[in-house]
Scaffold this motif. Structure first.
Motif, PDB file in Angstrom:
ATOM      1  N   LEU A 170      -5.233   6.333   1.775  1.00  0.00           N
ATOM      2  CA  LEU A 170      -4.762   5.337   0.819  1.00  0.00           C
ATOM      3  C   LEU A 170      -4.734   5.906  -0.592  1.00  0.00           C
ATOM      4  O   LEU A 170      -5.723   6.459  -1.073  1.00  0.00           O
ATOM      5  CB  LEU A 170      -5.665   4.111   0.850  1.00  0.00           C
ATOM      6  CG  LEU A 170      -5.266   2.978  -0.105  1.00  0.00           C
ATOM      7  CD1 LEU A 170      -3.981   2.324   0.349  1.00  0.00           C
ATOM      8  CD2 LEU A 170      -6.388   1.938  -0.211  1.00  0.00           C
ATOM      9  N   TYR A 200       0.272   5.238   1.091  1.00  0.00           N
ATOM     10  CA  TYR A 200      -0.604   6.221   1.725  1.00  0.00           C
ATOM     11  C   TYR A 200       0.037   7.606   1.632  1.00  0.00           C
ATOM     12  O   TYR A 200       1.264   7.740   1.657  1.00  0.00           O
ATOM     13  CB  TYR A 200      -0.819   5.907   3.205  1.00  0.00           C
ATOM     14  CG  TYR A 200      -1.659   4.698   3.529  1.00  0.00           C
ATOM     15  CD1 TYR A 200      -1.112   3.412   3.529  1.00  0.00           C
ATOM     16  CD2 TYR A 200      -3.005   4.839   3.870  1.00  0.00           C
ATOM     17  CE1 TYR A 200      -1.876   2.306   3.858  1.00  0.00           C
ATOM     18  CE2 TYR A 200      -3.783   3.736   4.199  1.00  0.00           C
ATOM     19  CZ  TYR A 200      -3.210   2.479   4.199  1.00  0.00           C
ATOM     20  OH  TYR A 200      -3.980   1.392   4.519  1.00  0.00           O
ATOM     21  N   GLN A 206      -1.356  -4.540   8.626  1.00  0.00           N
ATOM     22  CA  GLN A 206      -0.489  -3.766   7.756  1.00  0.00           C
ATOM     23  C   GLN A 206       0.683  -3.237   8.573  1.00  0.00           C
ATOM     24  O   GLN A 206       0.494  -2.675   9.653  1.00  0.00           O
ATOM     25  CB  GLN A 206      -1.257  -2.603   7.137  1.00  0.00           C
ATOM     26  CG  GLN A 206      -2.381  -3.056   6.216  1.00  0.00           C
ATOM     27  CD  GLN A 206      -3.132  -1.912   5.585  1.00  0.00           C
ATOM     28  OE1 GLN A 206      -2.613  -0.815   5.429  1.00  0.00           O
ATOM     29  NE2 GLN A 206      -4.370  -2.174   5.208  1.00  0.00           N
ATOM     30  N   ARG A 227      -4.064 -10.270   0.815  1.00  0.00           N
ATOM     31  CA  ARG A 227      -5.334  -9.571   0.884  1.00  0.00           C
ATOM     32  C   ARG A 227      -6.218 -10.253   1.910  1.00  0.00           C
ATOM     33  O   ARG A 227      -6.212 -11.469   2.048  1.00  0.00           O
ATOM     34  CB  ARG A 227      -6.032  -9.596  -0.467  1.00  0.00           C
ATOM     35  CG  ARG A 227      -5.402  -8.710  -1.487  1.00  0.00           C
ATOM     36  CD  ARG A 227      -6.392  -8.406  -2.584  1.00  0.00           C
ATOM     37  NE  ARG A 227      -7.524  -7.665  -2.079  1.00  0.00           N
ATOM     38  CZ  ARG A 227      -8.684  -7.569  -2.713  1.00  0.00           C
ATOM     39  NH1 ARG A 227      -8.863  -8.209  -3.845  1.00  0.00           N
ATOM     40  NH2 ARG A 227      -9.664  -6.863  -2.224  1.00  0.00           N
ATOM     41  N   ALA A 228      -6.991  -9.447   2.614  1.00  0.00           N
ATOM     42  CA  ALA A 228      -7.886 -10.003   3.613  1.00  0.00           C
ATOM     43  C   ALA A 228      -8.956 -10.835   2.923  1.00  0.00           C
ATOM     44  O   ALA A 228      -9.541 -10.420   1.936  1.00  0.00           O
ATOM     45  CB  ALA A 228      -8.518  -8.880   4.417  1.00  0.00           C
ATOM     46  N   GLN A 280      -3.224   0.369  -3.850  1.00  0.00           N
ATOM     47  CA  GLN A 280      -2.971  -0.933  -3.244  1.00  0.00           C
ATOM     48  C   GLN A 280      -2.618  -1.934  -4.329  1.00  0.00           C
ATOM     49  O   GLN A 280      -3.310  -2.033  -5.348  1.00  0.00           O
ATOM     50  CB  GLN A 280      -4.196  -1.415  -2.472  1.00  0.00           C
ATOM     51  CG  GLN A 280      -4.056  -2.813  -1.872  1.00  0.00           C
ATOM     52  CD  GLN A 280      -5.326  -3.323  -1.246  1.00  0.00           C
ATOM     53  OE1 GLN A 280      -6.266  -2.565  -1.014  1.00  0.00           O
ATOM     54  NE2 GLN A 280      -5.371  -4.612  -0.975  1.00  0.00           N
ATOM     55  N   TYR A 302       0.834  -1.199   0.000  1.00  0.00           N
ATOM     56  CA  TYR A 302       0.000   0.000   0.000  1.00  0.00           C
ATOM     57  C   TYR A 302       0.867   1.247   0.000  1.00  0.00           C
ATOM     58  O   TYR A 302       1.911   1.280   0.657  1.00  0.00           O
ATOM     59  CB  TYR A 302      -0.875   0.062   1.264  1.00  0.00           C
ATOM     60  CG  TYR A 302      -1.604  -1.204   1.650  1.00  0.00           C
ATOM     61  CD1 TYR A 302      -0.935  -2.256   2.280  1.00  0.00           C
ATOM     62  CD2 TYR A 302      -2.973  -1.340   1.408  1.00  0.00           C
ATOM     63  CE1 TYR A 302      -1.604  -3.411   2.653  1.00  0.00           C
ATOM     64  CE2 TYR A 302      -3.654  -2.499   1.790  1.00  0.00           C
ATOM     65  CZ  TYR A 302      -2.961  -3.523   2.410  1.00  0.00           C
ATOM     66  OH  TYR A 302      -3.626  -4.666   2.783  1.00  0.00           O
ATOM     67  N   VAL A 347      -4.991  -3.394  -7.033  1.00  0.00           N
ATOM     68  CA  VAL A 347      -6.291  -3.744  -6.468  1.00  0.00           C
ATOM     69  C   VAL A 347      -7.197  -2.522  -6.444  1.00  0.00           C
ATOM     70  O   VAL A 347      -8.390  -2.600  -6.772  1.00  0.00           O
ATOM     71  CB  VAL A 347      -6.133  -4.305  -5.041  1.00  0.00           C
ATOM     72  CG1 VAL A 347      -7.500  -4.497  -4.381  1.00  0.00           C
ATOM     73  CG2 VAL A 347      -5.340  -5.600  -5.064  1.00  0.00           C
ATOM     74  N   ASP A 348      -6.619  -1.386  -6.024  1.00  0.00           N
ATOM     75  CA  ASP A 348      -7.414  -0.163  -5.904  1.00  0.00           C
ATOM     76  C   ASP A 348      -6.517   1.045  -6.094  1.00  0.00           C
ATOM     77  O   ASP A 348      -5.494   1.149  -5.408  1.00  0.00           O
ATOM     78  CB  ASP A 348      -8.103  -0.109  -4.528  1.00  0.00           C
ATOM     79  CG  ASP A 348      -8.887   1.179  -4.323  1.00  0.00           C
ATOM     80  OD1 ASP A 348      -8.827   1.747  -3.218  1.00  0.00           O
ATOM     81  OD2 ASP A 348      -9.553   1.617  -5.274  1.00  0.00           O
TER      82      ASP A 348
END
Lengths: 117, 113
Positions: free
Chosen positions: A45, A35, A106, A98-99, A48, A33, A55-56
């Motif tokens: 964020l 941030y 994290q 990933r969760a 990711q 990640y 992912v995002d």
């Protein structure tokens, strides 16, 4: 166990210049990640990664920010061209994976403090 | 969207005083809640967490209880030390497509000897 490494720790540039930050996550961590932490605010964020895929990146200002994680290990975040409002601490974090129905802790690096003049 | 609100700082206390830092949240579903701490010159560290309602997270003398009815996760410590001086962030994770944390603005805690 080594933690998340980031470099440089500090960077001062003038507006409209380019800058790049590097992050090496904890060994074996698949998720990475980035941030942005503006002074007086909590981290937000930006992007990711899961291995080398995004992912995002919904909060990444894509007109000037880019990030890559080509081999699924270390990552680079770039700003080109920088604006005054980009002055912030850029934090990198990593987690095992990933969760999946839960949360994977994290782990954060020390951050890179960017000052844009 | 998700959001976290925590009390503004700085909070200045004397050593051995009782500490409360308030945190409330807005989230869809049933988020997990966290307190992170940032000591001077260091990165964010997870202090404690709670993953469901009525859970109590605890670590290093700090405690926080997940209160769904009041959407709160207040941080408490019975007797603070100078070494507790740091910035404390309340955060939540709500899952879904991305796994990023949503943070509050942070509370700067200063403990005087």
């Amino acid at each position: 166990e080594a933690g998340v490494a980031q470099s440089p720790r500090y960077k001062i540039i003038e507006k409209r210049q380019s800058v790049a930050f590097w992050c090496n996550p904890i060994s074996g961590h698949a998720t990475l990640y980035w941030y942005q932490q503006i002074l007086g605010q909590g981290p937000k964020l930006l992007i990711q990664f899961q291995n080398n895929g995004v992912v995002d990146d919904s909060q990444l200002p894509k007109d000037r920010f880019s990030a890559e994680r080509l081999k699924g290990v270390d990552s680079t975040l770039k700003i080109q061209p920088a604006k005054l409002e980009d002055s912030a601490v850029y934090l990198c974090a990593s987690s095992l994976n990933r969760a999946a129905g839960g949360y994977n802790e994290q782990f954060f690096g020390p951050g890179t403090r960017l000052t844009v003049l | 969207g998700n959001s976290v609100t925590q009390m503004e700082g700085p909070v200045t206390l004397s050593e051995e005083a009782f500490l409360t830092i308030n945190c409330t949240y807005t989230a869809t579903g049933y988020p997990s809640l966290f307190w992170y701490v940032q000591y001077p010159g260091e990165g964010l560290q997870l202090l404690l967490k709670a993953t469901k309602a009525d859970d109590k997270g605890s670590n290093k003398g700090f405690e926080a209880t997940y209160r769904k009815e009041t959407t709160s996760f207040h941080l408490e410590k019975g007797s603070v030390q100078v070494s507790d001086s740091a910035v404390y962030f309340c955060a939540l994770y709500s899952g879904g497509g991305a796994d990023g944390l949503t943070f509050g603005k942070g509370t700067h805690l200063i403990i005087q000897p």
